[in-house]
Design a protein around this motif. Structure first.
Motif, PDB file in Angstrom:
ATOM      1  N   LEU A 164     -11.497 -19.840  38.053  1.00 22.02           N
ATOM      2  CA  LEU A 164     -11.744 -21.264  37.859  1.00 22.02           C
ATOM      3  C   LEU A 164     -10.851 -21.840  36.772  1.00 22.02           C
ATOM      4  O   LEU A 164     -10.191 -22.869  36.966  1.00 22.02           O
ATOM      5  CB  LEU A 164     -13.215 -21.489  37.497  1.00 22.02           C
ATOM      6  N   ASN A 165     -10.810 -21.188  35.618  1.00 21.53           N
ATOM      7  CA  ASN A 165      -9.998 -21.691  34.510  1.00 21.53           C
ATOM      8  C   ASN A 165      -8.504 -21.627  34.826  1.00 21.53           C
ATOM      9  O   ASN A 165      -7.735 -22.502  34.441  1.00 21.53           O
ATOM     10  CB  ASN A 165     -10.295 -20.897  33.235  1.00 21.53           C
ATOM     11  N   PHE A 166      -8.106 -20.577  35.533  1.00 25.32           N
ATOM     12  CA  PHE A 166      -6.696 -20.428  35.883  1.00 25.32           C
ATOM     13  C   PHE A 166      -6.245 -21.549  36.819  1.00 25.32           C
ATOM     14  O   PHE A 166      -5.197 -22.172  36.607  1.00 25.32           O
ATOM     15  CB  PHE A 166      -6.466 -19.064  36.529  1.00 25.32           C
ATOM     16  N   VAL A 167      -7.037 -21.813  37.854  1.00 22.76           N
ATOM     17  CA  VAL A 167      -6.687 -22.863  38.816  1.00 22.76           C
ATOM     18  C   VAL A 167      -6.721 -24.231  38.139  1.00 22.76           C
ATOM     19  O   VAL A 167      -5.854 -25.081  38.367  1.00 22.76           O
ATOM     20  CB  VAL A 167      -7.624 -22.827  40.037  1.00 22.76           C
ATOM     21  N   ARG A 168      -7.712 -24.431  37.280  1.00 23.73           N
ATOM     22  CA  ARG A 168      -7.808 -25.710  36.563  1.00 23.73           C
ATOM     23  C   ARG A 168      -6.576 -25.953  35.702  1.00 23.73           C
ATOM     24  O   ARG A 168      -6.012 -27.055  35.699  1.00 23.73           O
ATOM     25  CB  ARG A 168      -9.075 -25.708  35.697  1.00 23.73           C
ATOM     26  N   LEU A 169      -6.136 -24.929  34.981  1.00 27.85           N
ATOM     27  CA  LEU A 169      -4.945 -25.083  34.143  1.00 27.85           C
ATOM     28  C   LEU A 169      -3.705 -25.331  34.989  1.00 27.85           C
ATOM     29  O   LEU A 169      -2.845 -26.145  34.626  1.00 27.85           O
ATOM     30  CB  LEU A 169      -4.752 -23.824  33.287  1.00 27.85           C
ATOM     31  N   THR A 170      -3.605 -24.662  36.128  1.00 27.71           N
ATOM     32  CA  THR A 170      -2.466 -24.867  37.028  1.00 27.71           C
ATOM     33  C   THR A 170      -2.391 -26.314  37.482  1.00 27.71           C
ATOM     34  O   THR A 170      -1.324 -26.944  37.447  1.00 27.71           O
ATOM     35  CB  THR A 170      -2.587 -23.945  38.257  1.00 27.71           C
ATOM     36  N   ILE A 171      -3.522 -26.870  37.917  1.00 23.89           N
ATOM     37  CA  ILE A 171      -3.553 -28.253  38.396  1.00 23.89           C
ATOM     38  C   ILE A 171      -3.197 -29.216  37.275  1.00 23.89           C
ATOM     39  O   ILE A 171      -2.423 -30.170  37.464  1.00 23.89           O
ATOM     40  CB  ILE A 171      -4.937 -28.593  38.987  1.00 23.89           C
ATOM     41  N   ARG A 172      -3.721 -28.957  36.089  1.00 27.06           N
ATOM     42  CA  ARG A 172      -3.435 -29.858  34.966  1.00 27.06           C
ATOM     43  C   ARG A 172      -1.962 -29.821  34.581  1.00 27.06           C
ATOM     44  O   ARG A 172      -1.380 -30.850  34.223  1.00 27.06           O
ATOM     45  CB  ARG A 172      -4.326 -29.497  33.777  1.00 27.06           C
ATOM     46  N   CYS A 173      -1.343 -28.656  34.650  1.00 31.29           N
ATOM     47  CA  CYS A 173       0.096 -28.565  34.359  1.00 31.29           C
ATOM     48  C   CYS A 173       0.897 -29.358  35.384  1.00 31.29           C
ATOM     49  O   CYS A 173       1.860 -30.055  35.033  1.00 31.29           O
ATOM     50  CB  CYS A 173       0.546 -27.107  34.366  1.00 31.29           C
ATOM     51  N   ALA A 174       0.508 -29.253  36.651  1.00 27.59           N
ATOM     52  CA  ALA A 174       1.214 -29.984  37.699  1.00 27.59           C
ATOM     53  C   ALA A 174       1.043 -31.497  37.516  1.00 27.59           C
ATOM     54  O   ALA A 174       2.010 -32.261  37.621  1.00 27.59           O
ATOM     55  CB  ALA A 174       0.714 -29.555  39.071  1.00 27.59           C
ATOM     56  N   LEU A 175      -0.179 -31.928  37.223  1.00 29.47           N
ATOM     57  CA  LEU A 175      -0.433 -33.354  37.052  1.00 29.47           C
ATOM     58  C   LEU A 175       0.249 -33.898  35.800  1.00 29.47           C
ATOM     59  O   LEU A 175       0.764 -35.025  35.789  1.00 29.47           O
ATOM     60  CB  LEU A 175      -1.935 -33.619  36.986  1.00 29.47           C
ATOM     61  N   LYS A 176       0.273 -33.109  34.752  1.00 34.69           N
ATOM     62  CA  LYS A 176       0.977 -33.514  33.530  1.00 34.69           C
ATOM     63  C   LYS A 176       2.451 -33.742  33.823  1.00 34.69           C
ATOM     64  O   LYS A 176       3.051 -34.732  33.378  1.00 34.69           O
ATOM     65  CB  LYS A 176       0.805 -32.432  32.466  1.00 34.69           C
ATOM     66  N   SER A 177       3.049 -32.849  34.582  1.00 36.72           N
ATOM     67  CA  SER A 177       4.462 -32.978  34.932  1.00 36.72           C
ATOM     68  C   SER A 177       4.684 -34.157  35.864  1.00 36.72           C
ATOM     69  O   SER A 177       5.692 -34.855  35.773  1.00 36.72           O
ATOM     70  CB  SER A 177       4.948 -31.696  35.600  1.00 36.72           C
ATOM     71  N   LEU A 178       3.743 -34.381  36.746  1.00 36.62           N
ATOM     72  CA  LEU A 178       3.840 -35.483  37.698  1.00 36.62           C
ATOM     73  C   LEU A 178       3.787 -36.830  36.998  1.00 36.62           C
ATOM     74  O   LEU A 178       4.472 -37.788  37.382  1.00 36.62           O
ATOM     75  CB  LEU A 178       2.696 -35.377  38.704  1.00 36.62           C
ATOM     76  N   CYS A 179       2.987 -36.913  35.944  1.00 40.05           N
ATOM     77  CA  CYS A 179       2.790 -38.185  35.228  1.00 40.05           C
ATOM     78  C   CYS A 179       3.834 -38.433  34.154  1.00 40.05           C
ATOM     79  O   CYS A 179       3.870 -39.517  33.566  1.00 40.05           O
ATOM     80  CB  CYS A 179       1.401 -38.210  34.594  1.00 40.05           C
ATOM     81  N   SER A 180       4.665 -37.459  33.873  1.00 41.24           N
ATOM     82  CA  SER A 180       5.630 -37.608  32.788  1.00 41.24           C
ATOM     83  C   SER A 180       6.661 -38.673  33.105  1.00 41.24           C
ATOM     84  O   SER A 180       7.144 -38.796  34.230  1.00 41.24           O
ATOM     85  CB  SER A 180       6.342 -36.268  32.528  1.00 41.24           C
ATOM     86  N   GLU A 181       7.007 -39.440  32.085  1.00 42.05           N
ATOM     87  CA  GLU A 181       8.062 -40.449  32.212  1.00 42.05           C
ATOM     88  C   GLU A 181       9.292 -40.072  31.403  1.00 42.05           C
ATOM     89  O   GLU A 181      10.240 -40.846  31.292  1.00 42.05           O
ATOM     90  CB  GLU A 181       7.541 -41.821  31.749  1.00 42.05           C
ATOM     91  N   GLU A 182       9.282 -38.879  30.793  1.00 43.98           N
ATOM     92  CA  GLU A 182      10.425 -38.441  29.995  1.00 43.98           C
ATOM     93  C   GLU A 182      11.621 -38.174  30.900  1.00 43.98           C
ATOM     94  O   GLU A 182      11.479 -37.701  32.018  1.00 43.98           O
ATOM     95  CB  GLU A 182      10.078 -37.164  29.223  1.00 43.98           C
ATOM     96  N   GLY A 183      12.810 -38.471  30.396  1.00 41.54           N
ATOM     97  CA  GLY A 183      14.039 -38.172  31.130  1.00 41.54           C
ATOM     98  C   GLY A 183      14.037 -38.782  32.516  1.00 41.54           C
ATOM     99  O   GLY A 183      14.208 -38.094  33.514  1.00 41.54           O
ATOM    100  N   ALA A 184      13.844 -40.096  32.579  1.00 43.57           N
ATOM    101  CA  ALA A 184      13.655 -40.780  33.851  1.00 43.57           C
ATOM    102  C   ALA A 184      14.741 -40.463  34.876  1.00 43.57           C
ATOM    103  O   ALA A 184      14.484 -40.362  36.075  1.00 43.57           O
ATOM    104  CB  ALA A 184      13.590 -42.290  33.618  1.00 43.57           C
TER     105      ALA A 184
END
Length: 307
Positions: A218-238
């Protein structure tokens, strides 16, 4: 001077030939062979060269590139040999590693793997703490991990063991800092997520997490999803954000393929932010591939909100 450059070129050529010989020796070496220290020395040379080559001059660029490629190939050979041996050992419980001995060949393989992860996650190796690790070097090593993962089959345990020792640290590294133009450069994080995607796509389940990792699925999958969403939402280096979004989308899709209900792993606010980000990517991202994958991910996220 010309003579100094010629000497450097000769040394680089000889080093490349030596690396080729070592790579040919590694697969057949005995686990308990006492040449572990020699392998560690080769690994240290590879790490030192990769660090120093970040600032070497252009007049030896051709030989530099060939030796650089040889060093990365050496790491791939080490990954393959180490986890093939670990798979054999784990299949025979009566065999135990001598964790306190730092002289066997198997110890040398493990130490080289540790040096590799230290470079990408800690930005340094012992004795070279002052040397800064560039985003391009990290990306090159992540790409080597992708190539190794692609070469694995699902019939043996090599890839699952590799994943169990690599991915918890990799996801922690992605999650614990902001995406920027330095340590977590967008292209570097994209390469890291490509490692995650390649492994997930090959293994096609998360069964290995509970048996091989010291954490819950559960924790592993949760962290994976959060890493993906964090990267998806990033506006750095447009200007170079599309490869990062693409890797994040691919990770999300592999998770969705195995875990249909993302609501088990995310808070409502996280889902809402994710929907906004994915909708934006589906409409505005410069990459057609990102827009296509965003349209595939979006219904799953909207379903979580509606349910």
């Amino acid at each position: 001077t010309k003579s100094k450059t010629s000497l450097v070129l000769q040394n680089m050529h000889e080093s490349k030939l030596a690396l080729i010989a070592v790579c040919q020796h590694i697969p057949g070496a005995n686990d308990e062979d006492i040449s572990g220290n020699a392998l560690i020395n080769v690994g240290s040379f590879v790490m030192e060269f990769l660090l120093e080559s970040q600032t070497m001059c252009d007049d030896i660029e051709h030989e530099l590139a060939k030796l650089h490629t040889g060093c990365l190939h050496f790491l791939g050979v080490v990954f393959d040999s180490l986890f093939a041996r670990k798979a054999d050992i784990s299949a025979e419980p009566q065999i135990e590693l001598e964790a306190n001995s730092r002289h066997t060949f198997l110890d040398g393989l493990m130490k080289t793997f540790d040096m590799t992860t230290s470079i990408v996650f800690n930005g340094a190796i012992e004795g070279h703490s002052e040397q800064r690790v560039s985003a391009s070097l990290r990306t090159s090593i992540f790409n080597t991990m992708v190539i190794y993962s692609q070469s694995c089959t699902t019939e043996d345990r090599r890839l699952a063991l590799f994943a169990s020792e690599l991915l918890p640290a990799l996801l922690k590294w992605v999650n614990e800092g902001s995406i920027d133009d330095d340590i977590r450069h967008p292209l570097c994080v994209a390469a890291a997520l490509q490692v995650v995607y390649t492994i997930f796509a090959k293994l096609a389940s998360f069964d290995w997490v509970s048996t091989l990792c010291n954490e819950s699925e559960l924790n592993f999958v949760r962290l994976t999803i959060r890493c993906a969403l964090k990267s998806l939402c990033s506006e750095e280096g447009a200007g170079i954000i599309s490869p990062l979004r693409l890797a994040a989308m691919k990770v999300l899709l592999t998770v969705i393929a195995n875990k249909q209900n993302l609501g088990e792993y995310l808070q409502p606010d996280e889902i809402r932010h994710a929907v906004v980000a994915v909708r934006g990517a589906s409409n505005r991202d410069e990459s057609q591939e990102v827009r296509t994958l965003a349209f595939e991910v979006l219904p799953y996220l909207e379903h979580v909100i509606d349910s």
